[in-house]
Design an enzyme around this catalytic site. Sequence first.
Site, PDB file in Angstrom:
ATOM      1  CB  CYS A   2      -0.591   0.241   1.132  1.00  0.00           C
ATOM      2  SG  CYS A   2      -2.507  -1.087   1.086  1.00  0.00           S
ATOM      3  NE  ARG A  27       4.629   2.125   0.250  1.00  0.00           N
ATOM      4  CZ  ARG A  27       5.541   1.509   0.627  1.00  0.00           C
ATOM      5  NH1 ARG A  27       7.060   2.318   0.183  1.00  0.00           N
ATOM      6  NH2 ARG A  27       5.278   0.676   2.111  1.00  0.00           N
ATOM      7  CD1 TRP A  75       0.195  -6.187  -3.273  1.00  0.00           C
ATOM      8  CD2 TRP A  75       0.086  -6.266  -0.163  1.00  0.00           C
ATOM      9  NE1 TRP A  75       0.489  -7.933  -2.460  1.00  0.00           N
ATOM     10  CE2 TRP A  75       0.080  -8.478  -1.445  1.00  0.00           C
ATOM     11  CE3 TRP A  75      -0.358  -7.362   0.275  1.00  0.00           C
ATOM     12  CZ2 TRP A  75       0.554  -8.973  -0.760  1.00  0.00           C
ATOM     13  CZ3 TRP A  75      -0.322  -8.267   1.130  1.00  0.00           C
ATOM     14  CH2 TRP A  75       0.248  -9.424   0.478  1.00  0.00           C
ATOM     15  CG  ASN A 101       1.370   1.213   4.178  1.00  0.00           C
ATOM     16  OD1 ASN A 101       1.486  -0.972   4.108  1.00  0.00           O
ATOM     17  ND2 ASN A 101       2.815   1.302   4.054  1.00  0.00           N
ATOM     18  N   GLY A 102      -0.706  -0.753   5.995  1.00  0.00           N
ATOM     19  CA  GLY A 102      -0.015  -1.555   7.573  1.00  0.00           C
ATOM     20  C   GLY A 102      -1.757  -2.486   8.102  1.00  0.00           C
ATOM     21  CD  GLU A 489      17.085 -13.589  -6.677  1.00  0.00           C
ATOM     22  OE1 GLU A 489      16.791 -13.382  -5.959  1.00  0.00           O
ATOM     23  OE2 GLU A 489      16.972 -11.040  -8.088  1.00  0.00           O
ATOM     24  CE  LYS A 493      14.197 -11.470  -9.495  1.00  0.00           C
ATOM     25  NZ  LYS A 493      15.110 -10.910  -7.899  1.00  0.00           N
ATOM     26  CD  GLU A 496       9.781 -11.813  -8.315  1.00  0.00           C
ATOM     27  OE1 GLU A 496       9.441 -10.692  -8.117  1.00  0.00           O
ATOM     28  OE2 GLU A 496      11.275 -11.173  -8.368  1.00  0.00           O
ATOM     29  CG  HIS A 512      20.892 -35.802  -2.693  1.00  0.00           C
ATOM     30  ND1 HIS A 512      21.499 -37.310  -1.829  1.00  0.00           N
ATOM     31  CD2 HIS A 512      21.580 -35.945  -2.611  1.00  0.00           C
ATOM     32  CE1 HIS A 512      22.341 -37.242  -2.027  1.00  0.00           C
ATOM     33  NE2 HIS A 512      22.371 -36.495  -2.537  1.00  0.00           N
ATOM     34  CE  LYS A 611      11.468  -2.421  -6.127  1.00  0.00           C
ATOM     35  NZ  LYS A 611      12.088  -4.211  -6.412  1.00  0.00           N
TER      36      LYS A 611
HETATM   37  O1  M6R Z   1      12.999  -4.925   0.235  1.00  0.00           O
HETATM   38  P1  M6R Z   1      14.163  -5.406   0.578  1.00  0.00           P
HETATM   39  O2  M6R Z   1      14.867  -5.893  -0.095  1.00  0.00           O
HETATM   40  O3  M6R Z   1      13.243  -5.742   2.270  1.00  0.00           O
HETATM   41  O4  M6R Z   1      12.821  -6.978  -0.228  1.00  0.00           O
HETATM   42  C1  M6R Z   1      12.414  -8.032   0.078  1.00  0.00           C
HETATM   43  C2  M6R Z   1      11.935  -9.502  -0.486  1.00  0.00           C
HETATM   44  O5  M6R Z   1      10.745  -8.961  -0.674  1.00  0.00           O
HETATM   45  C3  M6R Z   1      12.065  -9.009  -2.490  1.00  0.00           C
HETATM   46  O6  M6R Z   1      13.298  -9.233  -2.438  1.00  0.00           O
HETATM   47  C4  M6R Z   1      11.317  -9.949  -2.486  1.00  0.00           C
HETATM   48  O7  M6R Z   1      11.904 -10.901  -2.537  1.00  0.00           O
HETATM   49  C5  M6R Z   1      11.974  -9.462  -4.984  1.00  0.00           C
HETATM   50  N1  M6R Z   1      10.336  -8.919  -5.263  1.00  0.00           N
HETATM   51  C6  M6R Z   1      12.340 -10.570  -5.190  1.00  0.00           C
HETATM   52  O8  M6R Z   1      12.582 -10.063  -6.614  1.00  0.00           O
END
Ligand code: M6R
Length: 616
Positions: A2, A27, A75, A101-102, A489, A493, A496, A512, A611
Amino acid sequence: MCGIVGYIGYRDAYPILIKGLHRLEYRGYDSAGVALLAGDHKMNIYKSKGKVSNLEESAASKDISGHIGIAHTRWATHGEPSTLNAHPHVSQNGRLALVHNGIIENYSNLKTFLEGKGFTFKSSTDTEVLVQLIQFIQDEYGKDLEGAVVSALRRVTGAYAIAVVDKENPDKIVVARKSSPLVVGIGEDHKEFFLASDALPIVEYTKQMVYLNDGEVALLKVGQKMEIHTLDNEDVDPKIKEVDVNLDTLEKGGYEHFMLKEIYDQPRCISDCIRGRLLADEKKIVLSAINQHRDRLLRASRFIIVACGTSWHAGLIGKQMIEQWAKIPVDVEYASEFRYRKPVIQPGDVVIAISQSGETADTLAAFELAKERGALCFGIVNVVGSSIARASDTGIYTHVGPEIGVASTKAFTGQVMVLTLFALALGHELGSISQMEFEKYVTELSLIPEKMKKVLEQDALTKDISRTLTYARNALYMGRGFNYPVALEGALKLKEISYIHAEGYPAAEMKHGPIALVDENMPVVFVATHHQLYKKILSNIQEVKARNGRIIAIVTEDDEAVKNIAEATIEIPATLPVVAPLLSVLPLQLIAYHVAVFKGLNVDQPRNLAKSVTVE
Ligand code: M6R
């Protein structure tokens, strides 16, 4: 999660609010809404499900006048994404509007209490409960808006950044924060105020920012100095911080998506990250954090890294480097698990929080727990002035500039670079790495931005390879040593952004279990650059080949062996194995990007994600 934005002053509020919402859309984008106070005690509220552009369309033909307003991009936490659940929420008497927001954790008890007092609710959100509670307190105790907000917040448990307006008092906005970020921008001579979840929406109007602290409530009234009080009614002097952001970084700059721009930005971002810190000519690394807390850092008995998502992956690479060069043990923890499992934190432990946004609720809570237990709190953060940055005893900013795409790209390489500098400097100070070795790495790190450019030059090839992945339902990513977190990673990517199920594994673990998944339909992406386990990963690649898996590999430029086996390879320039992740991750970012574009997906705002994860 949010985003909130607000304005009070002499300009038209609406364009500022809408532009602000666009900048905060990373956000959350489940719904958007705006409340505008016009003359004659009139309040216009417009809301829409989905993106800010939907709100703009629906408000286009309406009355959008007014010099005071608050707005929100959501959000969803409580209540499905819908116009009804969109903020701002309005009090039953129609006077107050509030954006939040929260999460109000005790909203259910408060709701039952208010229902007993005759309140009815239109939405299923926790936020509506808060605005009704403020009205109840105003009605019951005749308090002014600030007083009623303070009293209401004293009864609330949970996290909030809120902004409230009252159409009967159209000369002020009351804002408050606890555990969710809120920044107020101060206009010249206090003739106007801006507020937002972060500085990005307001930095083009003013550089004078006040970051609210937990438990603070502020009154924004035109022509008057900003007043801040704690929930215990103590006065707080606003601490004004000068914030500067290059506005170009907030635009796509000719790229189709922020994610692509941010991938391409990495050579420049990494140059910014190392500027003044890596002095290649003098063969030095200068980190003020180490100078300031030398004893505590050099005598650390253990580092505990807390982080989430991509930042956690960077932490896994940091662990290997700190242990290799500084010979100090490192634990890497998911912040969300660490904070709830009674972790052992001993005197001498240093807790490192890694976060792009500096607002991730779990990382912040884990960090605060460590602080309570006496650990030195070291932040590796991108957003200057963010909550984690402010909670740090010391730390290192990544300085890669604002990252807007939901998928972390340049934030990751910035974090890995900072961790590399930190681990090397520590090892050097401790004498656990030889001068020759240290100098070799310093030189190599200075070449990384140029080598990144070389990787990006192969984007056309990466795009072609990505086309073949577009119809995959699953994918495996494999790596060993420093490339194992890169595999994690790469898989994250792809998941998501492209909604393709992907798993990252240490390649030797394949036997395994995961190897059972391999057949002619399974793409297996190997990060197989040259390092001490190269021969071993070569065998792992053969094993997949023998089962007809479709092998895509990231290799070092002079590689022959993998090239002979794989269906497709992407090269990175030769580099020292430890720093290879700074290069080998780039093709994986590009693959995820291109696959998502081929699938016609919203790259910058993937479904269900936000984000900045400011709720746990
Ligand atoms: O702002 P931050 O680095 O603390 O965020 C952590 C995760 O939410 C963030 O890295 C998330 O996994 C990304 N969307 C990955 O691309």
